[in-house]
Motif scaffolding. Structure first.
Motif, mmCIF file in Angstrom:
data_model
loop_
_atom_site.group_PDB
_atom_site.id
_atom_site.type_symbol
_atom_site.label_atom_id
_atom_site.label_comp_id
_atom_site.label_asym_id
_atom_site.label_seq_id
_atom_site.Cartn_x
_atom_site.Cartn_y
_atom_site.Cartn_z
ATOM 1 N N LYS A 42 0.770 -1.087 0.062
ATOM 2 C CA LYS A 42 0.128 -0.117 0.049
ATOM 3 C C LYS A 42 0.928 1.267 0.037
ATOM 4 C CE LYS A 42 -4.068 -2.057 2.103
ATOM 5 N NZ LYS A 42 -5.164 -1.863 3.162
ATOM 6 N N SER A 43 1.731 1.015 0.568
ATOM 7 C CA SER A 43 2.903 2.365 0.484
ATOM 8 C C SER A 43 4.378 1.880 0.613
ATOM 9 C CB SER A 43 2.631 3.158 2.099
ATOM 10 O OG SER A 43 3.549 4.118 2.076
ATOM 11 N N GLY A 44 5.194 2.787 -0.234
ATOM 12 C CA GLY A 44 6.832 2.222 -0.108
ATOM 13 C C GLY A 44 7.501 3.319 0.556
ATOM 14 N N ASP A 45 6.568 4.171 1.265
ATOM 15 C CA ASP A 45 7.338 5.236 1.978
ATOM 16 C C ASP A 45 8.114 4.528 2.935
ATOM 17 O OD1 ASP A 45 7.963 7.529 3.470
ATOM 18 O OD2 ASP A 45 6.049 8.183 3.381
ATOM 19 N N ILE A 46 9.182 5.277 3.187
ATOM 20 C CA ILE A 46 10.544 4.566 4.069
ATOM 21 C C ILE A 46 10.116 5.090 5.650
ATOM 22 C CG2 ILE A 46 12.383 4.499 2.528
ATOM 23 C CD1 ILE A 46 13.409 7.096 3.912
ATOM 24 N N GLY A 73 5.465 0.010 -4.410
ATOM 25 C CA GLY A 73 4.225 0.602 -3.886
ATOM 26 C C GLY A 73 4.392 2.095 -4.022
ATOM 27 N N PRO A 74 3.067 2.926 -3.867
ATOM 28 C CA PRO A 74 3.024 4.189 -3.781
ATOM 29 C C PRO A 74 3.678 4.774 -2.688
ATOM 30 C CG PRO A 74 0.984 3.492 -3.601
ATOM 31 C CD PRO A 74 1.667 2.089 -3.912
ATOM 32 N N LEU A 75 3.840 6.141 -2.618
ATOM 33 C CA LEU A 75 4.358 6.697 -1.476
ATOM 34 C C LEU A 75 3.330 6.728 -0.549
ATOM 35 C CD1 LEU A 75 6.756 9.625 -2.659
ATOM 36 C CD2 LEU A 75 7.318 7.638 -1.370
ATOM 37 N N SER A 76 2.048 7.162 -0.984
ATOM 38 C CA SER A 76 0.853 7.158 0.105
ATOM 39 C C SER A 76 -0.116 6.230 0.022
ATOM 40 C CB SER A 76 0.230 8.745 -0.288
ATOM 41 O OG SER A 76 -0.986 8.779 0.742
ATOM 42 N N GLU A 77 -0.829 5.944 1.082
ATOM 43 C CA GLU A 77 -1.876 4.581 1.031
ATOM 44 C C GLU A 77 -3.002 5.264 0.469
ATOM 45 O OE1 GLU A 77 -2.486 2.358 4.427
ATOM 46 O OE2 GLU A 77 -0.512 2.485 5.148
ATOM 47 N N SER A 78 -2.953 6.408 0.393
ATOM 48 C CA SER A 78 -4.317 6.856 -0.559
ATOM 49 C C SER A 78 -4.150 6.980 -1.921
ATOM 50 C CB SER A 78 -4.724 8.378 0.241
ATOM 51 O OG SER A 78 -3.664 9.207 -0.028
ATOM 52 N N ASP A 79 -3.084 6.901 -2.387
ATOM 53 C CA ASP A 79 -2.661 7.074 -3.933
ATOM 54 C C ASP A 79 -3.086 5.807 -4.550
ATOM 55 O OD1 ASP A 79 -1.918 7.620 -6.274
ATOM 56 O OD2 ASP A 79 0.264 7.900 -5.800
ATOM 57 N N ALA A 80 -4.480 5.340 -4.530
ATOM 58 C CA ALA A 80 -4.938 4.447 -5.459
ATOM 59 C C ALA A 80 -4.233 4.368 -6.997
ATOM 60 C CB ALA A 80 -6.202 4.206 -5.479
ATOM 61 N N ASP A 81 -4.460 5.338 -7.558
ATOM 62 C CA ASP A 81 -3.739 5.488 -8.979
ATOM 63 C C ASP A 81 -2.409 5.222 -9.263
ATOM 64 O OD1 ASP A 81 -6.348 6.311 -9.848
ATOM 65 O OD2 ASP A 81 -5.631 8.541 -9.604
ATOM 66 N N ALA A 102 -4.229 -4.321 -1.360
ATOM 67 C CA ALA A 102 -5.037 -3.017 -2.269
ATOM 68 C C ALA A 102 -5.281 -2.038 -1.578
ATOM 69 C CB ALA A 102 -6.232 -3.609 -2.676
ATOM 70 N N THR A 103 -4.952 -0.568 -2.076
ATOM 71 C CA THR A 103 -5.432 0.481 -1.227
ATOM 72 C C THR A 103 -6.951 0.598 -1.322
ATOM 73 O OG1 THR A 103 -5.007 1.787 -3.188
ATOM 74 C CG2 THR A 103 -3.218 1.648 -1.712
ATOM 75 N N ASP A 104 -7.552 0.480 -2.398
ATOM 76 C CA ASP A 104 -8.883 0.606 -2.613
ATOM 77 C C ASP A 104 -9.490 -0.360 -3.359
ATOM 78 O OD1 ASP A 104 -11.517 1.510 -3.703
ATOM 79 O OD2 ASP A 104 -10.837 3.404 -3.166
ATOM 80 N N GLU A 105 -10.201 -1.293 -2.749
ATOM 81 C CA GLU A 105 -10.491 -2.750 -3.673
ATOM 82 C C GLU A 105 -11.444 -2.297 -4.749
ATOM 83 O OE1 GLU A 105 -11.778 -6.343 -1.792
ATOM 84 O OE2 GLU A 105 -12.123 -5.306 -0.091
ATOM 85 N N ALA A 106 -12.497 -1.231 -4.837
ATOM 86 C CA ALA A 106 -13.129 -1.042 -5.914
ATOM 87 C C ALA A 106 -12.442 -0.526 -7.105
ATOM 88 C CB ALA A 106 -14.319 -0.052 -5.581
ATOM 89 N N LYS A 107 -11.516 0.470 -6.789
ATOM 90 C CA LYS A 107 -10.505 1.060 -7.736
ATOM 91 C C LYS A 107 -9.571 -0.019 -8.299
ATOM 92 C CE LYS A 107 -10.779 5.804 -6.592
ATOM 93 N NZ LYS A 107 -9.917 7.023 -6.110
ATOM 94 N N GLY A 172 -11.421 4.486 1.316
ATOM 95 C CA GLY A 172 -12.355 3.246 0.790
ATOM 96 C C GLY A 172 -11.740 1.881 1.331
ATOM 97 N N ALA A 173 -10.690 1.886 1.950
ATOM 98 C CA ALA A 173 -10.088 0.565 1.957
ATOM 99 C C ALA A 173 -11.139 -0.401 2.929
ATOM 100 C CB ALA A 173 -8.508 0.818 2.984
ATOM 101 N N ALA A 174 -10.953 -1.785 2.650
ATOM 102 C CA ALA A 174 -11.825 -2.862 3.191
ATOM 103 C C ALA A 174 -11.446 -2.851 4.676
ATOM 104 C CB ALA A 174 -11.833 -3.952 2.477
ATOM 105 N N GLU A 175 -10.245 -2.936 5.040
ATOM 106 C CA GLU A 175 -10.001 -3.250 6.401
ATOM 107 C C GLU A 175 -10.400 -2.035 7.360
ATOM 108 O OE1 GLU A 175 -6.060 -0.751 5.155
ATOM 109 O OE2 GLU A 175 -7.829 -2.082 4.252
#
Length: 328
Positions: A42-46, A73-81, A102-107, A172-175
């Motif tokens: 979900k995030s590759g941010d160190i 992984g993206p830097l932010s967990e909110s970065d679904a794109d 997955a950050t956002d299951e629907a997307k 929108g993360a399922a967890e």
């Protein structure tokens, strides 16, 4: 004598059979070409200790099972794109398996469909990633974790029907939905707590701080908050400190970092629900290798969560969870 000889012969045959099965499974796990496994976090941010620790579990398992694991992984967990882009790049490299948190299951559903269409084995982590499409899920029982957070908050509230709310990210993360369900179930069953709502914020600490500050201003009688991830916890804690409400408002968070540990020590955060990301990372690779070897993996494996407080944070087990050894 004849019976004894017959018994020994039978035992030898059984032992040979067991050895053959064990030997075949071992060869299937480790033989042949080196397998390629793409791991999309979900995030590759160190600065994200959770996902960095997860990555260490992945590396340990890759070494143990002799596979190549490429982590992205993206830097932010909110970065679904950003995560969708990482998944598409991974598919293009044609790995043998993909581990996806997955950050956002629907997307992410179209990306999951692409993985399956490409014939790539899929292991989901942290969320089910459209459970019908995945062959193995490695996750914390998020509903149970939410119940633990809610029960701990209720135990911290002294007056009956003390008002409390939930703060979660808007990605929108399922967890998060499962954690919220657990928290609400625990609060609704407690006479100490009066649940007044769930509020969302963008997935950064600064946005969580602004949201929490506004909520505290408009609900001056609130006595408890449950935050459903680290960023929400840090933002709400900053708002509580700024308003000099430390100890007066009971704050329960999720996940861990050196910042949350400091807030526990200061009494700003009363407890945090901690997962075991190293175990999750290790099991995700193990499950992928099993699937690639033709061995049926456990379709759903839950990893236990723990409630960490100022009183129990110094135990050896909890210190290992709070201060994992992570390569930078």
């Amino acid at each position: 004598m004849h019976k004894r000889t017959l018994l020994i012969s039978v035992l030898l045959v059984l032992a040979a059979g067991l050895f053959a099965v064990y030997g075949v499974e071992t060869l299937r796990m480790s033989g042949g070409k080196t397998r390629q496994i793409a791991v999309i976090m979900k995030s590759g941010d160190i600065r994200s200790e959770f996902w960095q620790t997860f990555g260490e579990g992945v590396k340990a398992a890759a070494k143990r099972f002799d596979v190549n694991a490429e982590i992205a992984g993206p830097l932010s967990e909110s970065d679904a794109d950003g995560q969708i882009k990482a998944v598409n790049e991974a598919i293009a490299k044609k790995p043998d398996a993909i581990v996806l948190a997955a950050t956002d299951e629907a997307k992410l559903k179209p990306s999951v469909d692409k993985i399956k269409k490409a014939g790539i084995k899929l292991v989901s982590v942290d969320t089910a990633s459209n459970a019908g499409a995945t062959e193995s899920v490695i996750a914390t029982d998020q509903t149970e974790a939410g119940k633990r957070a809610g029960l701990h908050l209720a135990g911290q509230l002294t007056a009956n029907a003390s008002k409390a709310f939930i703060l979660k990210s808007a990605n929108g993360a399922a967890e998060a939905a499962e954690r919220e369900e657990g928290v609400r179930a625990a609060l609704s069953g407690s006479p100490q707590a009066e649940y007044i709502g769930t509020f969302t914020s963008e997935g950064t600490e600064d946005r969580a701080y602004e949201t929490a500050k506004l909520l505290l201003a408009s609900h001056s009688d609130v006595k408890g908050i449950v935050c459903l991830n680290e960023k929400m916890t840090l933002g709400a804690a900053r708002a509580i400190k700024e308003k000099a409400l430390t100890g007066e408002i009971k704050l329960i968070g999720f996940d861990s970092s050196i910042y949350i540990v400091k807030l526990l020590e200061e009494g700003v955060v009363q407890a945090t629900v901690v997962q075991k990301p190293f175990n999750m990372g290790f099991l995700s690779i193990k499950s992928a290798v099993q699937l690639l070897s033709g061995i049926k993996a456990n379709p759903k494996q839950y990893v236990e969560s723990l409630v960490i407080t100022k009183d129990n944070m110094y135990s050896q087990q909890n210190q290992q969870l709070l201060f994992p050894i992570v390569e930078r």
